[in-house]
Structure formats: C-alpha cells, structure tokens
Design a protein around this motif. Structure first.
Motif, short mmCIF file in Angstrom:
data_model
loop_
_atom_site.label_atom_id
_atom_site.label_comp_id
_atom_site.label_asym_id
_atom_site.label_seq_id
_atom_site.Cartn_x
_atom_site.Cartn_y
_atom_site.Cartn_z
N ALA A 275 0.03 -1.90 14.20
CA ALA A 275 0.63 -2.18 12.90
C ALA A 275 2.08 -1.72 12.85
O ALA A 275 2.93 -2.35 12.23
N LEU A 377 -1.03 2.06 7.22
CA LEU A 377 -0.90 1.26 8.43
C LEU A 377 -1.52 1.91 9.65
O LEU A 377 -2.11 1.26 10.48
N THR A 417 -10.76 0.32 6.80
CA THR A 417 -11.45 -0.86 7.32
C THR A 417 -10.43 -1.88 7.81
O THR A 417 -9.23 -1.75 7.55
N VAL A 418 -10.91 -2.88 8.52
CA VAL A 418 -10.02 -3.96 8.96
C VAL A 418 -9.39 -4.64 7.75
O VAL A 418 -8.20 -4.98 7.75
N SER A 419 -10.16 -4.80 6.70
CA SER A 419 -9.63 -5.41 5.48
C SER A 419 -8.50 -4.57 4.89
O SER A 419 -7.49 -5.11 4.44
N ASP A 420 -8.66 -3.24 4.93
CA ASP A 420 -7.60 -2.36 4.44
C ASP A 420 -6.32 -2.53 5.27
O ASP A 420 -5.21 -2.54 4.72
N LEU A 421 -6.50 -2.64 6.57
CA LEU A 421 -5.35 -2.82 7.45
C LEU A 421 -4.63 -4.13 7.16
O LEU A 421 -3.40 -4.18 7.10
N TRP A 422 -5.39 -5.19 6.96
CA TRP A 422 -4.78 -6.48 6.66
C TRP A 422 -3.96 -6.41 5.37
O TRP A 422 -2.86 -6.95 5.30
N LYS A 423 -4.51 -5.74 4.38
CA LYS A 423 -3.79 -5.60 3.10
C LYS A 423 -2.49 -4.82 3.30
O LYS A 423 -1.45 -5.17 2.75
N GLN A 425 -0.77 -4.53 6.05
CA GLN A 425 0.18 -5.33 6.83
C GLN A 425 0.82 -6.41 5.96
O GLN A 425 1.99 -6.74 6.15
N ALA A 426 0.07 -6.94 4.99
CA ALA A 426 0.66 -7.91 4.06
C ALA A 426 1.73 -7.24 3.20
O ALA A 426 2.79 -7.82 2.93
N THR A 429 4.87 -6.79 5.31
CA THR A 429 5.65 -8.02 5.45
C THR A 429 6.47 -8.29 4.19
O THR A 429 7.65 -8.67 4.26
#
Length: 540
Positions: A275, A377, A417-423, A425-426, A429
């Motif tokens: 990340a 992150l 969680t993976v979902s937390d990481l995606w959020k 990273q969004a 960006t």
C-alpha cells in the motif's frame, strides 16, 4: 538436605544476541581497536576521533575524506589502488563502529580479497569493471549479501546467512558495477522506527552528539557516513528511512519514486505490504555521488532482468531552467519545527532569492488526515507480523513499539481486513489527486508559466531527536504515501543561537527538497541549483 539453588535460564533471544554481537566485534582486528578509555563515555561529539586516534595514516585520512567520484577517478588513473582505498575505509568503519555502534555485519577480509582481485584484473586488462570500479560501498542490513545475515534487528533471523542465489538485486548490481562491498549497517527492529536500535546490537547514536539519534531506519548508514567510514551508502525508505537519518547526520540523500530502482531481494519488515511501497535510495556527502549511483543503477537496466517492478525509464538529462520557483513549507500546522530547522529553511529561501530564483508559500491540506491514513494502509497489519517473529525466540517488544504489541495482544482490537485496505487505498488515491491539483495550481503564482519546480520543507521537526524520543514522521512519510521523490540537503553545521537546545549545538541541520513523482533527474537538478545558491551565500 539443602536444595541446590535454582537458576532461571535466560530466554533464547538473549544468548542469540550476545553471541551474534560478540561474533561481529571479533571481526575488528586488534590493531584497529581504540585504546581503553581513549574516548571517554561522556565525550559526546566524536567526529574528530578518527583524526586523533592514531589508527589511520595521513594518506588513509586523505582517502577517506574524498568523495566517491574522486576515489573512482584516482583508482582509474592508478594514483590509488582499490585495495588501499578499501583498507582505509575498513579501518575507518571499524573506528566508527566502536564510537557509535553502527555496523551489523562486518566482512572486511572478503572485501580486501575482492579489491586485490579487482586490482590484478585492472592491471592486466586496463579495463574498468564498471562505473563504480574499486569503490567501497556500504549497505543497510536489509540488503542480502552472500554469507551474511539480514536479520533486520530480529534475533529470530540471526544465523541464517544468505546464499549467492538469494542476494538482493542491488547487491548484484553493485558487484557488477565494480563496487567493493565491505560492511552492512544497523537498523531498528523490522525497519519500523525513526531511530536505530534492536535487541541484537543495541542503539546507534549520532556522531555529533552521542546522546542523540542518528535517525532510522537507515541510521547505521548515516552514522557510518557521518564519520566517513564509507564513501557511499545505500538505504531504504518507506516513511523517511533514508531522509531522516541523512538529515540528522548532515548528508545528501535521495528517496525516489517506486519503480526507479530495484527492491527485489530486500528483506523487508513487512514483506508483501504494497500500500505504501518501500524504495531504495543512496546517501553520500555530495549530490554528484548521489547522481553517479542513480545513473549506474538505472543504466544496468534492472527492468529487463532484475526486478519486474522496475520501470523502463532510462536516466534522463533534464533541462533545468536558469530561473526556478520553489515552494516553501515552514511547518505543517501540527508539529512546528525547532528554530534551527526554520532558520535553515529561511536561509535557503534567502539564498535562492538573492540568486534570482523565486520562492512562494505552500501548504499541505488536511495534515492529520495523512496520519490516520498511514495507520490504515499498513501499520494496523504490522502488529501480527512482528509478533509472530518476536515470539520465535521470546524477544520482547522493543521500546516505542508498545502500541503494536497492545494491538497484537488485544483480542478485542479490530483486525484489518482486505476490505479495510481497499477503502484506505481509495482514500489515498483521492488524497493524492488533491495534492497533485494543489501542486498544479501553483502555476498561477510562480510567474514562470509552470508550476513550482520543487518544494523545500522540513525533513523532521528536529536537527536530531533525543534518544527514544522520535515521535513524528509526517514531514517525510507524506511523500511515501504520495510516491513523490525527495532529497535532503545539509544547510549548516553550526548552531549557536540562544534558542538552540544545548544538546543540539554541534548538530548539522538539513532540509528536504521534494519533486513530483518519477521526476528524480529534474529534482536532483533543482537541488543542485539550491546547493549552489547556498554555497555562494557562504562566501559572502
């Protein structure tokens, strides 16, 4: 009958650390050791010891005070041979180790044999092996070198020597370029601190004041370089780990954007964390040496054979305008730097303006947003990773890592969680776009018909922090999250003002220069313009 006394057996980590440290120290030849009490424990500034201790000859002092580029030129012209240059730096590195505890792996004998072989090859062929022909180069502990550990501060990773096949790509490129590798340098546990200390070797202090930090996580490199125990060092940076040590010890450095230099084969404290990407960067006493190293690595075309993450961008010669415009950030509104840091920034501003360059104010939006974003992150995932390795030998959590220990041992603490990481990273960006647009908007204020050429700002709130008191890295880690490139520039070595903390009176003060993502060549050019302005102002 009287029972025999019961002795509690020491935890495994203690004996591992004791034996490893003893093994390292035994690799320093007796003739290179300081005499008992030669340097009192209460002597804080030890930068003059190499000149006064009697271990180095006048020629070796001249060699070790030379720039990397100069050394290569003199080896190629046969004024020096690599063996004598390597010997001089091995001796000075040994002195540095005894003063500030900066080394992790010592392989002086192998280095001297490699230098001897290189000299024989050059004597016969007259052809340089590569652009770093005969130059001793030191490496941060995380770089894997055949026959040595890359323990990164963990006792659990001691006595696991690297095989030839598993060497880091940077290690291989250095060898192919003709460099002589001679030592590796100390790091904090898992590379996760702005100071350098671990359970194996202990604390690495600042040569200008041994009560202060040499920075982290490349603090062993910065301390070694500050004592001229190496002409060129290589570190890594995921939150300021090259720039903070370089600034604390008065060095030039470069933190590139990810993909310019290979990271393959590095032992990372958070392997697989992508990340905020880790980067490899050089540290030295001159910008010319920094640029020489960068060009050497990129010209080896690591994207073709060494690292799939390397970008196919050749080393470019930028056209640097005669008149530049720099942004200036004095503080982020959260942690105000100490007066010496602010004075260094204002001195840089004045030097630039006297030379005809422009300087305009710049600010960072939502500085506290970054702090929580970094945690989301990667730091929330670090706790379990560190805990697993520490538990192998019963090693306790290092000082300053307690919050991670609490997270790892609290069953009620929510795990990322993976979902937390995606959020997260969004959010990263979106924040990156926000800063990009703010940078682009400076075009309306620069009067150069382009946006700011670079940004000058603090590297840290302190010239150097006191031991175990480094608590704020937002000035550097912001640019890791955004993947911008950044350099450090030493500004002064004399702090005599009344508002300077007494224990920092001898410390160098450096500032940070930031450039846009993947613009390393342009940033180095802009930094060189700043350096020239500072040099001119020194003569007036």
């Amino acid at each position: 009958m009287t029972k025999a006394p019961q002795y509690q057996e020491a935890p495994p980590w203690e004996s591992i650390a004791r034996d490893k440290k003893a093994s390292r120290d035994a690799r320093i030849p007796l003739g290179w050791k300081l005499k008992p009490d030669q340097v009192p424990d209460d002597q804080l500034n030890v930068t003059n010891v190499p000149y006064e201790c009697g271990i180095l000859t006048p020629k070796e002092l001249k060699i070790t005070n030379s720039s990397a580029r100069t050394l290569i030129e003199r080896i190629l012209s046969r004024e020096y041979i690599s063996y004598e240059v390597t010997l001089a730096f091995c001796k000075r590195a040994a002195i540095a180790q005894q003063l500030v505890n900066c080394l992790s792996e010592i392989f002086f004998e192998n280095a001297l044999e490699a230098a001897k072989s290189l000299d024989a090859e050059y004597e016969e062929s007259g052809i340089a092996r590569g652009p770093l022909h005969g130059l001793p180069v030191s490496l941060k502990d995380c770089f894997q070198v055949e026959g040595t550990d890359a323990a990164i501060g963990y006792t659990a990773l001691v006595n696991q020597p690297t095989s030839k096949e598993d060497e880091s790509e940077i290690t291989k490129i250095m060898r192919q370029s003709g460099a002589i590798l001679f030592c590796k340098t100390n790091v904090p546990t898992a590379l996760m601190s702005g100071e350098t200390f671990n359970a194996i070797y202990g604390y690495t202090s600042n040569p200008y004041n041994r009560n202060l930090s040499s920075g982290g996580s490349s603090g062993g490199e910065s301390a070694l370089l500050a004592l001229r125990g190496s002409p060129l060092g290589i570190g890594t940076d995921v939150g300021g780990s090259v720039r903070i040590p370089a600034s604390f010890c008065g060095l030039y450095s470069l933190k590139p954007s990810f993909g310019r230099f290979p990271t393959s084969g590095i032992r990372d404290g958070l392997n697989g964390q992508e990340a905020v990407r880790n980067t490899v960067g050089p540290m030295a006493h001159s910008l010319e040496d920094i640029e020489m190293w960068c060009k050497t690595v990129i010209d080896s075309q690591p994207h073709l054979h060494a690292d799939p993450d390397c970008l196919p961008i050749p080393w470019r010669q930028p056209d640097i305008p005669k008149k530049l415009c720099f942004g200036l950030l004095l503080d982020d509104g959260i942690v105000k730097p100490l007066p010496p840091v602010t004075r260094a920034l204002l001195r840089a501003k004045t030097a630039l303006e006297v030379a005809g360059h422009a300087v305009i104010e710049f600010s960072i939006d939502e500085p506290l947003f970054l702090d929580s974003l970094k945690f989301d992150l990667y730091r929330s995932a670090a706790a379990d990773s560190l805990q697993e390795v520490l538990e192998r030998t019963g090693e306790p959590w290092p000082q300053g890592y307690e919050i991670l220990g609490d997270m790892a041992n609290d069953e009620n603490y929510p795990k990322a969680t993976v979902s937390d990481l995606w959020k997260a990273q969004a959010k990263r960006t979106a924040y990156s776009k926000q800063i990009l647009q703010k940078w682009a908007a400076t075009k309306d204020s620069t009067k150069t018909e382009r946006e700011i050429d670079a940004l000058i700002m603090p590297c840290s709130p302190w010239p150097a922090s006191s031991r175990h008191e480094f608590i704020y890295d937002n000035y550097t880690s912001l640019w890791n999250v955004l993947d911008y490139c950044a350099t450090t520039v030493p500004v002064t070595h004399k702090l005599t003002n009344a508002d300077t903390p007494e224990d920092m009176a001898a410390c160098p003060v450096a500032i940070q220069v930031v450039g846009q993502r993947l613009h390393e060549e342009y940033l180095l050019g802009a930094t060189r313009s700043l350096q020239l302005c500072l040099e001119i102002s020194d003569t007036k």
